[in-house]
Design a protein around this motif. Structure first.
Motif, PDB file in Angstrom:
ATOM      1  N   PRO B 273      -8.365   3.469 -11.919  1.00  0.00           N
ATOM      2  CA  PRO B 273      -7.970   4.395 -10.836  1.00  0.00           C
ATOM      3  C   PRO B 273      -7.460   5.727 -11.388  1.00  0.00           C
ATOM      4  CG  PRO B 273      -7.107   2.183 -10.414  1.00  0.00           C
ATOM      5  CD  PRO B 273      -7.682   2.167 -11.801  1.00  0.00           C
ATOM      6  N   LEU B 274      -6.668   5.671 -12.464  1.00  0.00           N
ATOM      7  CA  LEU B 274      -6.169   6.907 -13.070  1.00  0.00           C
ATOM      8  C   LEU B 274      -7.334   7.721 -13.636  1.00  0.00           C
ATOM      9  CD1 LEU B 274      -3.918   8.784 -14.149  1.00  0.00           C
ATOM     10  CD2 LEU B 274      -3.785   7.308 -16.178  1.00  0.00           C
ATOM     11  N   ALA B 275      -8.251   7.050 -14.336  1.00  0.00           N
ATOM     12  CA  ALA B 275      -9.395   7.754 -14.936  1.00  0.00           C
ATOM     13  C   ALA B 275     -10.214   8.457 -13.852  1.00  0.00           C
ATOM     14  CB  ALA B 275     -10.255   6.773 -15.717  1.00  0.00           C
ATOM     15  N   ARG B 289      -9.036  10.633 -23.529  1.00  0.00           N
ATOM     16  CA  ARG B 289      -7.891  10.897 -24.407  1.00  0.00           C
ATOM     17  C   ARG B 289      -6.563  10.728 -23.649  1.00  0.00           C
ATOM     18  NH1 ARG B 289      -6.349  16.734 -27.079  1.00  0.00           N
ATOM     19  NH2 ARG B 289      -4.922  15.941 -28.662  1.00  0.00           N
ATOM     20  N   ILE B 290      -6.524  11.257 -22.417  1.00  0.00           N
ATOM     21  CA  ILE B 290      -5.276  11.182 -21.636  1.00  0.00           C
ATOM     22  C   ILE B 290      -4.994   9.733 -21.216  1.00  0.00           C
ATOM     23  CG2 ILE B 290      -4.131  11.911 -19.498  1.00  0.00           C
ATOM     24  CD1 ILE B 290      -5.773  14.555 -19.742  1.00  0.00           C
ATOM     25  N   VAL B 291      -6.036   9.036 -20.758  1.00  0.00           N
ATOM     26  CA  VAL B 291      -5.845   7.655 -20.312  1.00  0.00           C
ATOM     27  C   VAL B 291      -5.343   6.785 -21.469  1.00  0.00           C
ATOM     28  CG1 VAL B 291      -7.039   5.581 -19.516  1.00  0.00           C
ATOM     29  CG2 VAL B 291      -7.464   7.765 -18.387  1.00  0.00           C
ATOM     30  N   ALA B 340      -0.825  13.027 -12.285  1.00  0.00           N
ATOM     31  CA  ALA B 340      -1.228  11.625 -12.085  1.00  0.00           C
ATOM     32  C   ALA B 340      -0.962  10.808 -13.354  1.00  0.00           C
ATOM     33  CB  ALA B 340      -2.703  11.560 -11.715  1.00  0.00           C
ATOM     34  N   ALA B 341      -1.159  11.430 -14.515  1.00  0.00           N
ATOM     35  CA  ALA B 341      -0.946  10.728 -15.783  1.00  0.00           C
ATOM     36  C   ALA B 341       0.546  10.478 -16.009  1.00  0.00           C
ATOM     37  CB  ALA B 341      -1.533  11.541 -16.936  1.00  0.00           C
ATOM     38  N   ASN B 342       1.365  11.485 -15.749  1.00  0.00           N
ATOM     39  CA  ASN B 342       2.811  11.300 -15.929  1.00  0.00           C
ATOM     40  C   ASN B 342       3.363  10.277 -14.938  1.00  0.00           C
ATOM     41  OD1 ASN B 342       3.360  12.909 -18.162  1.00  0.00           O
ATOM     42  ND2 ASN B 342       3.434  14.777 -16.930  1.00  0.00           N
ATOM     43  N   ARG B 343       2.799  10.274 -13.737  1.00  0.00           N
ATOM     44  CA  ARG B 343       3.204   9.293 -12.729  1.00  0.00           C
ATOM     45  C   ARG B 343       2.860   7.873 -13.210  1.00  0.00           C
ATOM     46  NH1 ARG B 343       0.552  11.690  -7.735  1.00  0.00           N
ATOM     47  NH2 ARG B 343       2.070  13.367  -7.965  1.00  0.00           N
ATOM     48  N   ALA B 344       1.669   7.723 -13.758  1.00  0.00           N
ATOM     49  CA  ALA B 344       1.253   6.401 -14.247  1.00  0.00           C
ATOM     50  C   ALA B 344       2.183   5.935 -15.369  1.00  0.00           C
ATOM     51  CB  ALA B 344      -0.187   6.464 -14.747  1.00  0.00           C
ATOM     52  N   ARG B 345       2.616   6.874 -16.215  1.00  0.00           N
ATOM     53  CA  ARG B 345       3.535   6.519 -17.303  1.00  0.00           C
ATOM     54  C   ARG B 345       4.865   6.020 -16.737  1.00  0.00           C
ATOM     55  NH1 ARG B 345       2.430   8.029 -22.875  1.00  0.00           N
ATOM     56  NH2 ARG B 345       4.413   6.967 -23.037  1.00  0.00           N
ATOM     57  N   LEU B 346       5.367   6.699 -15.698  1.00  0.00           N
ATOM     58  CA  LEU B 346       6.643   6.278 -15.091  1.00  0.00           C
ATOM     59  C   LEU B 346       6.537   4.870 -14.534  1.00  0.00           C
ATOM     60  CD1 LEU B 346       7.567   9.561 -13.170  1.00  0.00           C
ATOM     61  CD2 LEU B 346       8.749   8.642 -15.181  1.00  0.00           C
ATOM     62  N   ARG B 347       5.400   4.582 -13.861  1.00  0.00           N
ATOM     63  CA  ARG B 347       5.230   3.253 -13.258  1.00  0.00           C
ATOM     64  C   ARG B 347       5.135   2.175 -14.347  1.00  0.00           C
ATOM     65  NH1 ARG B 347       5.603   6.592  -9.417  1.00  0.00           N
ATOM     66  NH2 ARG B 347       7.726   6.384 -10.226  1.00  0.00           N
ATOM     67  N   LEU B 348       4.468   2.495 -15.465  1.00  0.00           N
ATOM     68  CA  LEU B 348       4.376   1.520 -16.559  1.00  0.00           C
ATOM     69  C   LEU B 348       5.757   1.250 -17.151  1.00  0.00           C
ATOM     70  CD1 LEU B 348       1.157   2.756 -18.430  1.00  0.00           C
ATOM     71  CD2 LEU B 348       1.423   0.616 -17.158  1.00  0.00           C
TER      72      LEU B 348
END
Lengths: 167, 422
Positions: B273-275, B289-291, B340-348
């Motif tokens: 979903p992030l990709a 690279r970001i994912v 979206a990437a920083n958000r995914a990091r927070l959730r992880l």
């Protein structure tokens, strides 16, 4: 559309209706009846416990919990699964919610501010957590559901102990 | 300075053997006091990440051992680490955790200090004689040096350079910072917790893969099959290396050592979903690279005595007493990176860490069980011999063990012994 549903959808949600749901939720959580708790939620709802009690943009800041429906399900599975050593056994909790204020009210949703005092007990130790809680409740069909619950612990920014139950 | 001794007269350094340590290491208040003096006041201690104080006038409160300090950035952009104690009668000059201020003013008698610690203002200075020397009454300053944004301070003016001290860890810190995906690494909030136990129990844990499938079974069960496979690393090609000076690296997922290598590998399902979201605004290679960066690295670098670059976050420990420790799990983000990437990091981060995480509370429970358990059988040793005799020699000619070997703990305890013998 029947006359009945028209009358429900036209009247604003009352504070009494809202408090009934909030107290029901509190009782379910203290009894750790998590399956019934899951059923109180809308599919899109979020259960949020911020690290910074002043934060308003929860999706882009760090929280203790920022749970959509999938995460709530996983959290419940973890709490009742019996493999998490921190929550087996779970702490007991007794919570009181009061100081209710209806901040917004319409036929489809309302926003309630309230105070929560929760006492936790486990292994000969009691702890007290105080929080400001904001609920957004939504009426879907005839039922009132939890659509957002934000629990702002007054000491959220401090070092906290493990929470083996739901606030 | 003579080497510290136990009440019985035995040198404290005798408590560490190559394969075991004695129980008093976790329980004796005299040892704790000696550690604060011989270790936390002698070597480099992590105090902040540079992104916590990006601008002139920014400050953040921290600790070096038991001593409260303030990390500041002065007008010229230089970092200072100052003991949080007025030079007049000792009050703290700062009680805020973080902020920006042109000066630090003591609330008791109004002595004012610049961000570099120099004493600027003394109310009613005519109450002192003409030889009152403001220049000698600045806030006590520590040595401060930075590597890749990690800010360390030392109370020891004679301490070696930070670069020499970090030594072989620098290569691994460089690899760790690739999770910025080309953006500067910044801190994005933190979870803090305390546990009733000795600080070395946490120090050991960052280099302990052995506990992962046991303590973290509920975390692993919460993942999809693919991620579950990734986190099943015992008995595989991972390893632990002694990096010298008490530091070590534990590689759990070898494919995630270099986040920029093998970017053509398939994107794991849980990141699709992030990709897809990133693909709207970024070219395919940049998305990969970001994912990859969002998922974090596959290793923990343990930096003696109080810091770790741990997979996808910074782990900082603070000893409070022989039986109490505070731990910070600091989240990492990409400064200016895709939301979206920083958000995914927070959730992880929220998924594993913190008082409601699926991992940390179970670690805390295990550590406090250790502290409770060692009240029994004080004559019994704590065993850190796992993998001993099965080790090979690393590229640095230091011990290298399997992923669940206690090589990293032995590295830390040999450094402890060295510092407590000096």
């Amino acid at each position: 559309m029947t006359a009945m549903t028209v009358s429900i959808s036209n009247s604003a949600i009352s504070l009494d209706e809202a408090i009934t749901l909030i107290w029901t939720e509190a009782d379910l959580l203290d009894r750790r009846d998590y399956e019934s708790w899951l059923a109180l939620w809308t599919r899109e709802g979020h259960y949020v416990i911020p690290v910074d009690p002043d934060a308003r943009d929860h999706v882009d800041t760090l929280n203790y919990a920022y749970d959509d429906a999938d995460m709530r399900r996983m959290r419940v599975d973890r709490l009742v699964g019996g493999h998490a050593i921190s929550s087996t056994p779970a702490a007991r909790s007794v919570r009181i919610l009061s100081r209710f204020r209806l901040m917004e009210a319409g036929p489809a949703h309302c926003v309630v501010h309230c105070a929560q005092h929760l006492v936790e007990y486990k292994f000969e130790r009691q702890r007290l957590y105080a929080a400001d809680v904001t609920y957004r409740l939504t009426r879907s069909d005839a039922d009132l559901k939890l659509d957002e619950k934000v629990v702002r612990l007054i000491n959220a920014g401090d070092a906290l102990g493990s929470l083996s139950y739901l606030l | 300075m003579t080497a510290p001794r136990l009440a019985s007269g035995r040198p404290m350094s005798d408590l560490v053997l190559p394969d075991r340590i004695e129980t008093a290491m976790y329980t004796d208040p005299d040892i704790f006091t000696a550690e604060m003096e011989r270790i936390f006041s002698k070597t480099w201690v992590w105090v902040a990440h540079a992104s916590e104080v990006p601008n002139p006038g920014d400050f953040v409160s921290s600790f070096v051992g038991l001593q409260p300090v303030i990390v500041t950035r002065d007008r010229k952009g230089r970092l200072h680490v100052l003991v949080n104690r007025c030079r007049h009668r000792g009050a703290t000059v700062c009680e805020r955790r973080q902020g920006n201020a042109t000066s630090l003013v003591c609330p008791y008698h109004g002595w004012g200090y610049a961000q570099d610690g120099s004493l600027r203002g003394v109310p009613y200075v005519e109450g002192y004689t003409g030889d009152f020397d403001k220049s000698s009454l600045g806030l006590k300053a520590l040595r401060v040096e930075e590597y890749q944004g990690l800010v360390f301070a030392s109370l020891n003016p004679e301490v070696e350079t930070l670069s020499d001290y970090l030594g072989h860890t620098k290569l691994w810190i460089d690899l760790f910072m690739k999770q910025g995906a080309g953006y500067p690494v910044k801190t994005s909030g933190e979870h803090r917790f305390r546990f009733p136990g000795n600080w070395k129990i946490q120090l050991e844990n960052t280099t302990d893969a052995y506990h992962f499938p046991i303590v973290h079974r509920p975390f692993i069960e919460s993942l999809d099959k693919q991620a579950e496979e990734t986190f099943t690393f015992l008995g595989r090609e991972g390893f632990v290396e002694d990096l010298g000076n008490g530091h070590s690296v534990m590689v759990m997922i070898p494919e995630l050592i270099d986040l920029e290598a093998n970017l053509d590998a398939p994107i794991p399902d849980r990141f699709l979903p992030l990709a897809n979201e990133l693909a709207k605004t970024h070219p395919p290679q940049e998305v990969r690279r970001i994912v990859r960066a969002v998922g974090g690295t596959g290793f923990n670098v343990n930096i003696f005595p109080n810091a770790a670059c741990s997979m996808a976050f910074f782990r900082i420990l603070r000893p409070i007493s022989v039986r109490e420790t505070e731990v910070r799990h600091i989240a990492i983000g990409m400064e200016g990176g895709p939301a979206a990437a920083n958000r995914a990091r927070l959730r992880l981060h929220e998924h594993f860490q913190g008082p409601m995480g699926f991992g940390s509370p179970d670690d805390v429970e295990a550590w406090q069980r250790v502290q409770r358990g060692v009240q029994g059988g004080p004559d019994l040793p704590l065993m850190v011999n796992r993998g001993l005799g099965l080790e090979s020699s690393s590229v640095n000619h230091l011990p290298k063990g399997g992923v669940s070997a206690e090589t990293g703990m032995r590295a830390a305890y040999q450094m402890w012994k060295r510092m407590m013998s000096a």
